[in-house]
Design a protein around this motif. Sequence first.
Motif, PDB file in Angstrom:
ATOM      1  N   GLY A  71      57.415  40.319   2.766  1.00  0.00           N
ATOM      2  CA  GLY A  71      56.092  40.896   2.589  1.00  0.00           C
ATOM      3  C   GLY A  71      55.711  41.703   3.807  1.00  0.00           C
ATOM      4  O   GLY A  71      56.565  42.072   4.625  1.00  0.00           O
ATOM      5  N   GLY A  72      54.416  41.965   3.967  1.00  0.00           N
ATOM      6  CA  GLY A  72      53.926  42.676   5.137  1.00  0.00           C
ATOM      7  C   GLY A  72      53.526  41.712   6.237  1.00  0.00           C
ATOM      8  O   GLY A  72      53.737  40.491   6.138  1.00  0.00           O
ATOM      9  N   ASP A  73      52.937  42.266   7.300  1.00  0.00           N
ATOM     10  CA  ASP A  73      52.520  41.429   8.421  1.00  0.00           C
ATOM     11  C   ASP A  73      51.478  40.398   7.998  1.00  0.00           C
ATOM     12  O   ASP A  73      51.409  39.305   8.562  1.00  0.00           O
ATOM     13  CB  ASP A  73      51.948  42.307   9.544  1.00  0.00           C
ATOM     14  CG  ASP A  73      53.023  43.196  10.177  1.00  0.00           C
ATOM     15  OD1 ASP A  73      54.200  42.814  10.141  1.00  0.00           O
ATOM     16  OD2 ASP A  73      52.666  44.263  10.694  1.00  0.00           O
ATOM     17  N   GLY A  74      50.664  40.732   6.988  1.00  0.00           N
ATOM     18  CA  GLY A  74      49.679  39.773   6.487  1.00  0.00           C
ATOM     19  C   GLY A  74      50.323  38.564   5.842  1.00  0.00           C
ATOM     20  O   GLY A  74      49.876  37.426   6.023  1.00  0.00           O
ATOM     21  N   SER A  75      51.402  38.792   5.089  1.00  0.00           N
ATOM     22  CA  SER A  75      52.129  37.675   4.462  1.00  0.00           C
ATOM     23  C   SER A  75      52.765  36.785   5.527  1.00  0.00           C
ATOM     24  O   SER A  75      52.757  35.552   5.414  1.00  0.00           O
ATOM     25  CB  SER A  75      53.214  38.214   3.518  1.00  0.00           C
ATOM     26  OG  SER A  75      52.653  39.007   2.499  1.00  0.00           O
ATOM     27  N   LEU A  76      53.321  37.415   6.571  1.00  0.00           N
ATOM     28  CA  LEU A  76      53.900  36.635   7.665  1.00  0.00           C
ATOM     29  C   LEU A  76      52.825  35.821   8.367  1.00  0.00           C
ATOM     30  O   LEU A  76      53.049  34.657   8.725  1.00  0.00           O
ATOM     31  CB  LEU A  76      54.600  37.570   8.650  1.00  0.00           C
ATOM     32  CG  LEU A  76      55.341  36.880   9.796  1.00  0.00           C
ATOM     33  CD1 LEU A  76      56.480  36.012   9.266  1.00  0.00           C
ATOM     34  CD2 LEU A  76      55.881  37.900  10.791  1.00  0.00           C
ATOM     35  N   ASN A  77      51.645  36.409   8.556  1.00  0.00           N
ATOM     36  CA  ASN A  77      50.546  35.690   9.177  1.00  0.00           C
ATOM     37  C   ASN A  77      50.154  34.475   8.348  1.00  0.00           C
ATOM     38  O   ASN A  77      49.867  33.400   8.888  1.00  0.00           O
ATOM     39  CB  ASN A  77      49.343  36.619   9.361  1.00  0.00           C
ATOM     40  CG  ASN A  77      48.156  35.923   9.990  1.00  0.00           C
ATOM     41  OD1 ASN A  77      47.302  35.385   9.285  1.00  0.00           O
ATOM     42  ND2 ASN A  77      48.090  35.922  11.302  1.00  0.00           N
ATOM     43  N   GLU A  78      50.141  34.618   7.022  1.00  0.00           N
ATOM     44  CA  GLU A  78      49.844  33.480   6.156  1.00  0.00           C
ATOM     45  C   GLU A  78      50.861  32.358   6.370  1.00  0.00           C
ATOM     46  O   GLU A  78      50.514  31.173   6.419  1.00  0.00           O
ATOM     47  CB  GLU A  78      49.851  33.904   4.692  1.00  0.00           C
ATOM     48  CG  GLU A  78      48.646  34.717   4.271  1.00  0.00           C
ATOM     49  CD  GLU A  78      48.577  34.901   2.762  1.00  0.00           C
ATOM     50  OE1 GLU A  78      48.906  33.945   2.032  1.00  0.00           O
ATOM     51  OE2 GLU A  78      48.193  35.992   2.308  1.00  0.00           O
ATOM     52  N   ALA A  79      52.141  32.727   6.489  1.00  0.00           N
ATOM     53  CA  ALA A  79      53.193  31.721   6.697  1.00  0.00           C
ATOM     54  C   ALA A  79      53.005  31.005   8.028  1.00  0.00           C
ATOM     55  O   ALA A  79      53.154  29.775   8.112  1.00  0.00           O
ATOM     56  CB  ALA A  79      54.563  32.386   6.633  1.00  0.00           C
ATOM     57  N   ILE A  80      52.675  31.765   9.074  1.00  0.00           N
ATOM     58  CA  ILE A  80      52.446  31.166  10.393  1.00  0.00           C
ATOM     59  C   ILE A  80      51.310  30.146  10.329  1.00  0.00           C
ATOM     60  O   ILE A  80      51.397  29.042  10.877  1.00  0.00           O
ATOM     61  CB  ILE A  80      52.118  32.259  11.433  1.00  0.00           C
ATOM     62  CG1 ILE A  80      53.329  33.146  11.687  1.00  0.00           C
ATOM     63  CG2 ILE A  80      51.609  31.647  12.737  1.00  0.00           C
ATOM     64  CD1 ILE A  80      54.492  32.449  12.330  1.00  0.00           C
ATOM     65  N   ASN A  81      50.223  30.511   9.632  1.00  0.00           N
ATOM     66  CA  ASN A  81      49.086  29.594   9.520  1.00  0.00           C
ATOM     67  C   ASN A  81      49.448  28.341   8.735  1.00  0.00           C
ATOM     68  O   ASN A  81      48.893  27.271   8.984  1.00  0.00           O
ATOM     69  CB  ASN A  81      47.895  30.318   8.891  1.00  0.00           C
ATOM     70  CG  ASN A  81      47.083  31.093   9.913  1.00  0.00           C
ATOM     71  OD1 ASN A  81      46.170  30.564  10.527  1.00  0.00           O
ATOM     72  ND2 ASN A  81      47.444  32.348  10.132  1.00  0.00           N
ATOM     73  N   GLY A  82      50.380  28.451   7.791  1.00  0.00           N
ATOM     74  CA  GLY A  82      50.859  27.266   7.094  1.00  0.00           C
ATOM     75  C   GLY A  82      51.744  26.404   7.981  1.00  0.00           C
ATOM     76  O   GLY A  82      51.580  25.174   8.053  1.00  0.00           O
ATOM     77  N   LEU A  83      52.665  27.036   8.690  1.00  0.00           N
ATOM     78  CA  LEU A  83      53.593  26.306   9.553  1.00  0.00           C
ATOM     79  C   LEU A  83      52.873  25.533  10.657  1.00  0.00           C
ATOM     80  O   LEU A  83      53.276  24.418  11.013  1.00  0.00           O
ATOM     81  CB  LEU A  83      54.594  27.276  10.192  1.00  0.00           C
ATOM     82  CG  LEU A  83      55.708  27.800   9.298  1.00  0.00           C
ATOM     83  CD1 LEU A  83      56.458  28.935   9.983  1.00  0.00           C
ATOM     84  CD2 LEU A  83      56.673  26.686   8.926  1.00  0.00           C
ATOM     85  N   MET A  84      51.812  26.129  11.205  1.00  0.00           N
ATOM     86  CA  MET A  84      51.125  25.490  12.323  1.00  0.00           C
ATOM     87  C   MET A  84      50.337  24.255  11.896  1.00  0.00           C
ATOM     88  O   MET A  84      49.845  23.513  12.744  1.00  0.00           O
ATOM     89  CB  MET A  84      50.205  26.496  13.017  1.00  0.00           C
ATOM     90  CG  MET A  84      50.945  27.620  13.735  1.00  0.00           C
ATOM     91  SD  MET A  84      52.132  27.052  14.973  1.00  0.00           S
ATOM     92  CE  MET A  84      51.028  26.355  16.194  1.00  0.00           C
ATOM     93  N   HIS A  85      50.238  24.023  10.588  1.00  0.00           N
ATOM     94  CA  HIS A  85      49.532  22.837  10.107  1.00  0.00           C
ATOM     95  C   HIS A  85      50.484  21.731   9.639  1.00  0.00           C
ATOM     96  O   HIS A  85      50.035  20.748   9.041  1.00  0.00           O
ATOM     97  CB  HIS A  85      48.572  23.218   8.971  1.00  0.00           C
ATOM     98  CG  HIS A  85      47.336  23.916   9.451  1.00  0.00           C
ATOM     99  ND1 HIS A  85      47.139  25.267   9.351  1.00  0.00           N
ATOM    100  CD2 HIS A  85      46.220  23.427  10.071  1.00  0.00           C
ATOM    101  CE1 HIS A  85      45.966  25.582   9.875  1.00  0.00           C
ATOM    102  NE2 HIS A  85      45.387  24.494  10.321  1.00  0.00           N
ATOM    103  N   ILE A  86      51.782  21.906   9.881  1.00  0.00           N
ATOM    104  CA  ILE A  86      52.724  20.833   9.531  1.00  0.00           C
ATOM    105  C   ILE A  86      53.499  20.410  10.780  1.00  0.00           C
ATOM    106  O   ILE A  86      53.706  21.202  11.694  1.00  0.00           O
ATOM    107  CB  ILE A  86      53.696  21.249   8.403  1.00  0.00           C
ATOM    108  CG1 ILE A  86      54.519  22.480   8.789  1.00  0.00           C
ATOM    109  CG2 ILE A  86      52.925  21.506   7.116  1.00  0.00           C
ATOM    110  CD1 ILE A  86      55.532  22.890   7.715  1.00  0.00           C
ATOM    111  N   GLU A  87      53.901  19.145  10.805  1.00  0.00           N
ATOM    112  CA  GLU A  87      54.597  18.612  11.980  1.00  0.00           C
ATOM    113  C   GLU A  87      56.057  19.024  12.006  1.00  0.00           C
ATOM    114  O   GLU A  87      56.570  19.498  13.017  1.00  0.00           O
ATOM    115  CB  GLU A  87      54.491  17.074  11.989  1.00  0.00           C
ATOM    116  CG  GLU A  87      53.640  16.565  13.134  1.00  0.00           C
ATOM    117  CD  GLU A  87      53.583  15.054  13.171  1.00  0.00           C
ATOM    118  OE1 GLU A  87      54.560  14.444  13.656  1.00  0.00           O
ATOM    119  OE2 GLU A  87      52.576  14.505  12.714  1.00  0.00           O
ATOM    120  N   LYS A  88      56.747  18.846  10.901  1.00  0.00           N
ATOM    121  CA  LYS A  88      58.162  19.202  10.817  1.00  0.00           C
ATOM    122  C   LYS A  88      58.259  20.656  10.361  1.00  0.00           C
ATOM    123  O   LYS A  88      58.131  20.962   9.180  1.00  0.00           O
ATOM    124  CB  LYS A  88      58.881  18.285   9.829  1.00  0.00           C
ATOM    125  CG  LYS A  88      60.379  18.546   9.741  1.00  0.00           C
ATOM    126  CD  LYS A  88      60.990  17.787   8.577  1.00  0.00           C
ATOM    127  CE  LYS A  88      62.439  18.225   8.371  1.00  0.00           C
ATOM    128  NZ  LYS A  88      63.002  17.648   7.119  1.00  0.00           N
TER     129      LYS A  88
END
Length: 302
Positions: free
Chosen positions: A63-80
């Motif tokens: 996707g675009g940079d916005g889609s990557l940003n969404e993924a980052i925000n998801g990753l930062m809320h999980i431990e593993k």
Amino acid sequence: MKALICYNPFSGKQKIESKLDYIITKLKTKYDVVDVFRSLEEKTITLYIESFGSNYDLILVCGGDGSLNEAINGLMHIEKRPKLAYIPVGTVNDVGHMLKLNKSLKKVLRIIVDGNSTKMDVCQLEDKYFIYACGVGKFTNVSYDAPSKLKRHVGKMAYFLEAAKELQKDDTITLEINTNNRIITGDYYVMLALNSKRIAGFRLYRSVKPKLNDGVIDLTLVSKARYRMSIVYLISFFLFGDRIKNGVETIKINEAIIRSNKELSFNLDGEFAFKKKEVKLKVINKAIDIIISKKTKKRYFL
């Protein structure tokens, strides 16, 4: 091993769906299971990764940079946190260019399957996360105000057309910034926090090359000036970067408290985040594991 593809069917010229079978086939040379999540609404990538991301060894964002940003925000809320990979297919793709992923799909998939990764910083603004850019002030709304249909048809020219509408507005922002045992106050045209040499498709000159895992970010302030000189300062910064000293100040920070006398709209990685009068900005050092080429690692990482 398991991989998850998260893709935005509306990014760029909407060609990614025709490539999905090819991408899945290549990933299956390394991963036993390859699942696919198709994002039909904003923020659904974030929610999906928060719920299921820890079940995977790799998350590939198309996707675009916005889609990557969404993924980052998801990753930062999980431990593993699984490894993160990126295939840029958006309008401007600043992160894709920054990480040298603006190549053929075949070459990018080879990098992803090779799996060479490194730790990368993630920046936090209140409860939101970003990788490369935070902006507030004049023109910083252009990336999300420009119509998606127009961006698909004319690319980044859509941003220039949207910016033209902003020229007549007086958007002075009064800021107090508490950082590095120093308090900065004044009236500004734009504030940018950048961990990149690119923003909105522009390649910036930086006297010290940003490193993506050094725990700091560049804070650039463009001063408010009389007789529309502010826009001259801003354009000069985009054209000449850190060579411009008049009206532009850049400092390196690892955290800051930013206050204003009114609510400001904050842009993170090209997406609207929220409106607030006071925010805390900080760099989280080496927060995620991202797959990149060895050449990119040598150039942009310590």
